[in-house]
Scaffold this active site. Structure first.
Site, PDB file in Angstrom:
ATOM      1  N   SER A  23      51.144 -42.573 -21.598  1.00  0.00           N
ATOM      2  CA  SER A  23      49.885 -41.774 -21.363  1.00  0.00           C
ATOM      3  C   SER A  23      48.913 -42.796 -21.014  1.00  0.00           C
ATOM      4  O   SER A  23      47.566 -42.482 -21.187  1.00  0.00           O
ATOM      5  CB  SER A  23      49.388 -41.181 -22.640  1.00  0.00           C
ATOM      6  OG  SER A  23      49.539 -41.971 -23.864  1.00  0.00           O
ATOM      7  N   ASN A 110      49.423 -41.635 -34.887  1.00  0.00           N
ATOM      8  CA  ASN A 110      49.038 -40.116 -35.068  1.00  0.00           C
ATOM      9  C   ASN A 110      47.565 -40.228 -35.571  1.00  0.00           C
ATOM     10  O   ASN A 110      46.954 -39.347 -35.082  1.00  0.00           O
ATOM     11  CB  ASN A 110      49.955 -39.390 -35.987  1.00  0.00           C
ATOM     12  CG  ASN A 110      51.379 -39.514 -35.396  1.00  0.00           C
ATOM     13  OD1 ASN A 110      51.615 -39.835 -34.295  1.00  0.00           O
ATOM     14  ND2 ASN A 110      52.241 -39.032 -36.277  1.00  0.00           N
ATOM     15  N   THR A 155      18.189  -6.067 -10.737  1.00  0.00           N
ATOM     16  CA  THR A 155      19.455  -5.656 -11.436  1.00  0.00           C
ATOM     17  C   THR A 155      20.563  -5.060 -10.608  1.00  0.00           C
ATOM     18  O   THR A 155      20.068  -4.421  -9.712  1.00  0.00           O
ATOM     19  CB  THR A 155      18.959  -4.553 -12.783  1.00  0.00           C
ATOM     20  OG1 THR A 155      18.397  -3.580 -12.120  1.00  0.00           O
ATOM     21  CG2 THR A 155      17.932  -5.390 -13.688  1.00  0.00           C
ATOM     22  N   HIS A 156      21.633  -5.339 -10.756  1.00  0.00           N
ATOM     23  CA  HIS A 156      22.568  -4.663 -10.051  1.00  0.00           C
ATOM     24  C   HIS A 156      22.418  -5.400  -8.675  1.00  0.00           C
ATOM     25  O   HIS A 156      22.833  -4.722  -7.622  1.00  0.00           O
ATOM     26  CB  HIS A 156      22.721  -3.270  -9.949  1.00  0.00           C
ATOM     27  CG  HIS A 156      22.596  -2.572 -11.143  1.00  0.00           C
ATOM     28  ND1 HIS A 156      23.786  -2.227 -11.850  1.00  0.00           N
ATOM     29  CD2 HIS A 156      21.505  -2.194 -11.892  1.00  0.00           C
ATOM     30  CE1 HIS A 156      23.425  -1.718 -12.763  1.00  0.00           C
ATOM     31  NE2 HIS A 156      22.345  -1.599 -13.014  1.00  0.00           N
ATOM     32  N   SER A 277      27.683 -27.964   9.533  1.00  0.00           N
ATOM     33  CA  SER A 277      28.869 -27.681   9.724  1.00  0.00           C
ATOM     34  C   SER A 277      29.506 -28.627  11.114  1.00  0.00           C
ATOM     35  O   SER A 277      28.539 -28.875  11.984  1.00  0.00           O
ATOM     36  CB  SER A 277      28.788 -25.920  10.398  1.00  0.00           C
ATOM     37  OG  SER A 277      29.587 -25.857  11.364  1.00  0.00           O
ATOM     38  N   LYS A 283      23.682 -24.677  11.017  1.00  0.00           N
ATOM     39  CA  LYS A 283      24.128 -24.432   9.757  1.00  0.00           C
ATOM     40  C   LYS A 283      23.476 -25.623   8.783  1.00  0.00           C
ATOM     41  O   LYS A 283      23.384 -26.779   9.136  1.00  0.00           O
ATOM     42  CB  LYS A 283      25.660 -24.479   9.540  1.00  0.00           C
ATOM     43  CG  LYS A 283      26.390 -23.332  10.099  1.00  0.00           C
ATOM     44  CD  LYS A 283      25.977 -22.046   9.321  1.00  0.00           C
ATOM     45  CE  LYS A 283      27.114 -22.088   8.129  1.00  0.00           C
ATOM     46  NZ  LYS A 283      28.273 -21.489   8.064  1.00  0.00           N
ATOM     47  N   ASN A 285      24.607 -25.850   4.888  1.00  0.00           N
ATOM     48  CA  ASN A 285      25.525 -25.312   3.944  1.00  0.00           C
ATOM     49  C   ASN A 285      25.092 -25.869   2.633  1.00  0.00           C
ATOM     50  O   ASN A 285      24.950 -27.085   2.307  1.00  0.00           O
ATOM     51  CB  ASN A 285      26.856 -25.366   4.165  1.00  0.00           C
ATOM     52  CG  ASN A 285      27.244 -24.681   5.460  1.00  0.00           C
ATOM     53  OD1 ASN A 285      26.751 -23.528   5.769  1.00  0.00           O
ATOM     54  ND2 ASN A 285      28.358 -25.259   6.116  1.00  0.00           N
ATOM     55  N   GLU A 290      28.018 -24.752  -4.378  1.00  0.00           N
ATOM     56  CA  GLU A 290      29.361 -23.968  -4.030  1.00  0.00           C
ATOM     57  C   GLU A 290      30.348 -24.850  -4.891  1.00  0.00           C
ATOM     58  O   GLU A 290      31.130 -24.252  -5.719  1.00  0.00           O
ATOM     59  CB  GLU A 290      29.922 -24.010  -2.712  1.00  0.00           C
ATOM     60  CG  GLU A 290      28.891 -22.766  -2.027  1.00  0.00           C
ATOM     61  CD  GLU A 290      29.548 -23.001  -0.586  1.00  0.00           C
ATOM     62  OE1 GLU A 290      30.002 -22.083   0.200  1.00  0.00           O
ATOM     63  OE2 GLU A 290      28.989 -23.878   0.367  1.00  0.00           O
ATOM     64  N   TYR A 317      52.134 -33.845 -36.112  1.00  0.00           N
ATOM     65  CA  TYR A 317      51.943 -34.304 -34.695  1.00  0.00           C
ATOM     66  C   TYR A 317      53.005 -34.227 -33.968  1.00  0.00           C
ATOM     67  O   TYR A 317      54.134 -34.086 -34.570  1.00  0.00           O
ATOM     68  CB  TYR A 317      51.725 -35.846 -34.732  1.00  0.00           C
ATOM     69  CG  TYR A 317      51.688 -36.397 -33.255  1.00  0.00           C
ATOM     70  CD1 TYR A 317      50.477 -36.428 -32.615  1.00  0.00           C
ATOM     71  CD2 TYR A 317      52.700 -36.927 -32.688  1.00  0.00           C
ATOM     72  CE1 TYR A 317      50.226 -36.979 -31.277  1.00  0.00           C
ATOM     73  CE2 TYR A 317      52.640 -37.123 -31.243  1.00  0.00           C
ATOM     74  CZ  TYR A 317      51.305 -37.346 -30.551  1.00  0.00           C
ATOM     75  OH  TYR A 317      51.268 -37.810 -29.321  1.00  0.00           O
ATOM     76  N   GLN A 322      49.763 -35.189 -26.842  1.00  0.00           N
ATOM     77  CA  GLN A 322      49.427 -36.028 -25.747  1.00  0.00           C
ATOM     78  C   GLN A 322      48.609 -35.427 -24.482  1.00  0.00           C
ATOM     79  O   GLN A 322      47.852 -36.120 -23.901  1.00  0.00           O
ATOM     80  CB  GLN A 322      50.639 -36.974 -25.581  1.00  0.00           C
ATOM     81  CG  GLN A 322      50.192 -38.166 -24.543  1.00  0.00           C
ATOM     82  CD  GLN A 322      51.280 -39.207 -24.402  1.00  0.00           C
ATOM     83  OE1 GLN A 322      51.521 -39.942 -25.493  1.00  0.00           O
ATOM     84  NE2 GLN A 322      52.087 -39.229 -23.398  1.00  0.00           N
ATOM     85  N   LYS A 325      44.469 -35.165 -23.649  1.00  0.00           N
ATOM     86  CA  LYS A 325      43.239 -35.687 -23.144  1.00  0.00           C
ATOM     87  C   LYS A 325      42.707 -35.572 -21.689  1.00  0.00           C
ATOM     88  O   LYS A 325      41.736 -35.406 -21.236  1.00  0.00           O
ATOM     89  CB  LYS A 325      43.625 -37.338 -23.509  1.00  0.00           C
ATOM     90  CG  LYS A 325      43.430 -37.661 -24.985  1.00  0.00           C
ATOM     91  CD  LYS A 325      43.863 -39.063 -25.310  1.00  0.00           C
ATOM     92  CE  LYS A 325      45.030 -39.322 -25.575  1.00  0.00           C
ATOM     93  NZ  LYS A 325      45.752 -38.323 -26.546  1.00  0.00           N
TER      94      LYS A 325
HETATM   95  N1  ARG Z   1      49.849 -41.522 -26.605  1.00  0.00           N
HETATM   96  C1  ARG Z   1      49.940 -40.679 -28.282  1.00  0.00           C
HETATM   97  C2  ARG Z   1      49.066 -39.561 -27.769  1.00  0.00           C
HETATM   98  O1  ARG Z   1      48.166 -39.438 -27.117  1.00  0.00           O
HETATM   99  C3  ARG Z   1      49.695 -41.352 -29.247  1.00  0.00           C
HETATM  100  C4  ARG Z   1      50.220 -40.992 -30.604  1.00  0.00           C
HETATM  101  C5  ARG Z   1      51.781 -41.175 -30.636  1.00  0.00           C
HETATM  102  N2  ARG Z   1      52.438 -40.713 -31.907  1.00  0.00           N
HETATM  103  C6  ARG Z   1      53.879 -40.877 -31.757  1.00  0.00           C
HETATM  104  N3  ARG Z   1      54.260 -40.750 -32.935  1.00  0.00           N
HETATM  105  N4  ARG Z   1      54.314 -40.825 -30.854  1.00  0.00           N
HETATM  106  O2  ARG Z   1      48.962 -38.639 -28.396  1.00  0.00           O
END
Ligand code: ARG
Length: 464
Positions: A23, A110, A155-156, A277, A283, A285, A290, A317, A322, A325
């Protein structure tokens, strides 16, 4: 390379599997939080006599060196590492030797990843709030300028009643205040320290979780270790707040797009926030508006993605988590970019007050005022409504407007009408009569901008 966790297995995994499992491309942006968290952890371990003082000193110095080198670029992140936590620990051990291996006592990745993510997102949320505040300030300043600029309210998407442009802008400022509050509220639950929950069950070492949290500026610690490592509500809450914020920016963008069309012609966006454009020379734009409208879909997707990932996960966990993020980082990045674009776009747009007014003069948006006029003369509202409707129909038939329809024509429908009816249907007077709290009158807009002035200075003070 053998893994830090080699033991039960030989630690050699398939290269493609390794890459799949890693990750670091996503979580490397939390390097600072990871190091700050580790420094606090080492200090706690030392204070509790869990690891020798000298080892702590070497660990802290080592971590500070890593932070410095990462910031200066002297140390590059190894993208083959499993994650940022492993990377920092590996570099630390390579630099200071076996003492580096003591750092991971009484914690697990974790609780570590939960802590890092909370610390990182706390900062992001604060940054977003700052940007919201700047945007609110721009809207409030504009609202003062256009406190008595008449345009049709809809409105509308049908012309409804005259309103002040300043009033319209402040409607968005109100939404943004709620966005601000929502983020602030998320931060309360984000600022709870999970560290010390360890893998899932807590630890046998005599740790001091409160002390460690206090070093990190977190006012409280989680009270259940299983919940501490399983919980991603703080990500989801932030994603929800970001989604609602994007919905607001999207509605505003939609109005900017409409208003800058030939059909409306209420505003002209500055060249800096429009594009041309490639084939149509005439144009201009509203691409940025948008894109903001479009990116709201992306942020909703981020929310849906994490909600779906979390659904049905058993405690505690699971590696699925993972996947938290990427969406949450994408959402905060997107929201920040959108705020950075929309704020100056509003600040620099040209407001075509004359066009707003002439649109307000068509569409009979003073018909309610005509009915209200009859009510002030003692007529029941339903009857007044009917008479006004008939007069509007008459105007449409003969291509006239209420403001200039001759008194004789009014009298032909009802002898209640007198000369003062023209004041009733005057657009400025009509808007300015709406003095009810929160109404559109210039006087009410004044009250609102005053309220915003106070709010802005209070929030600025809070954020110092
Ligand atoms: N890279 C992991 C995450 O983002 C970290 C935690 C991993 N823990 C494990 N026991 N594999 O969630």
């Amino acid at each position: 390379m053998a893994k830090l966790w080699a033991g039960r297995t030989d630690g050699t995994t398939d290269r493609i599997a390794d890459d799949f499992n890693s990750s670091i491309r996503v979580d490397q942006r939390m390097y600072k939080e990871d190091i700050t968290g580790s420094i606090a952890h080492a200090r706690m371990l030392k204070r509790q006599g869990i690891i020798p003082a000298s080892a702590t000193d070497h660990i802290v110095a080592g971590l500070e060196g890593i932070l410095k080198d990462l910031e200066s670029g002297a140390l590059e992140i190894d993208e083959t590492a499993e994650d940022i936590h492993m990377f920092v620990e590996e570099v630390l051990t390579a630099r200071i030797g076996d003492e580096g291996k003591m750092l991971h006592t009484a914690r697990s990745r974790n609780d570590q990843v939960a802590l890092d993510t909370r610390l990182y997102l706390l900062n992001q949320s604060k940054e977003i709030r700052q940007k919201i505040l700047t945007f609110i300030e721009v809207l409030n300043t504009s609202a003062k300028t256009y406190k008595d600029t008449i345009l049709p309210g809809y409105t509308h998407l049908q012309r409804a009643q005259p309103i002040m442009f300043g009033h319209h802008l402040l409607a968005y400022a109100n939404m943004l205040v709620r966005d601000y509050d929502r983020l602030k509220d998320c931060e309360k639950r984000m600022a709870v320290s999970p560290i010390g929950a360890c893998a899932l069950a807590g630890t046998t070492y005599p740790t001091d979780r409160d002390y460690e949290a206090s070093l990190l500026g977190l006012p409280s610690v989680s009270l259940n270790s299983l919940d501490a490592v399983s919980d991603r509500d703080f990500c989801l809450e932030l994603l929800s707040a970001c989604s609602i914020l994007m919905m607001h920016l999207s509605r505003f963008s939609e109005e900017l797009i409409l208003w800058s069309s030939w059909e409306f012609g209420f505003i002209e966006l500055s060249d800096a926030y429009t594009t041309g454009s490639s084939i149509m020379p005439q144009k201009k734009n509203p691409d940025m508006a948008e894109l903001i409208r479009g990116k709201s879909g992306r942020v909703y997707g981020d929310l849906m993605s994490l909600l779906t990932t979390m659904k049905g996960l058993p405690l505690a966990y699971n590696k699925d988590m993972q996947e938290d993020k990427e969406p949450v980082f994408d959402a905060v990045d997107t929201v920040k970019m959108c705020l950075d674009v929309i704020t100056p776009m509003i600040e620099t747009m040209k407001v075509k007050q004359e066009n707003m007014r002439s649109a307000a003069q068509r569409g009979f948006i003073n018909a309610t005022d005509l009915a209200d006029y009859l009510v002030t003369k003692g007529m029941p509202f339903r009857q007044a409504y009917k008479i006004s409707g008939a007069l509007v129909a008459r105007c449409i038939e003969t291509n006239q407007i209420l403001e200039t329809l001759p008194l004789a024509e009014y009298k032909a429908v009802s002898d209640v009408f007198e000369d003062d009816l023209y004041q009733a249907v005057d657009l400025d007077q009509a808007a300015n009569r709406r003095t009810s709290k929160g109404g559109t009158s210039a006087q009410s807009v004044d009250m609102q901008t005053e309220w915003f002035d106070q709010l802005i200075s209070r929030l600025k003070e809070d954020n110092k």
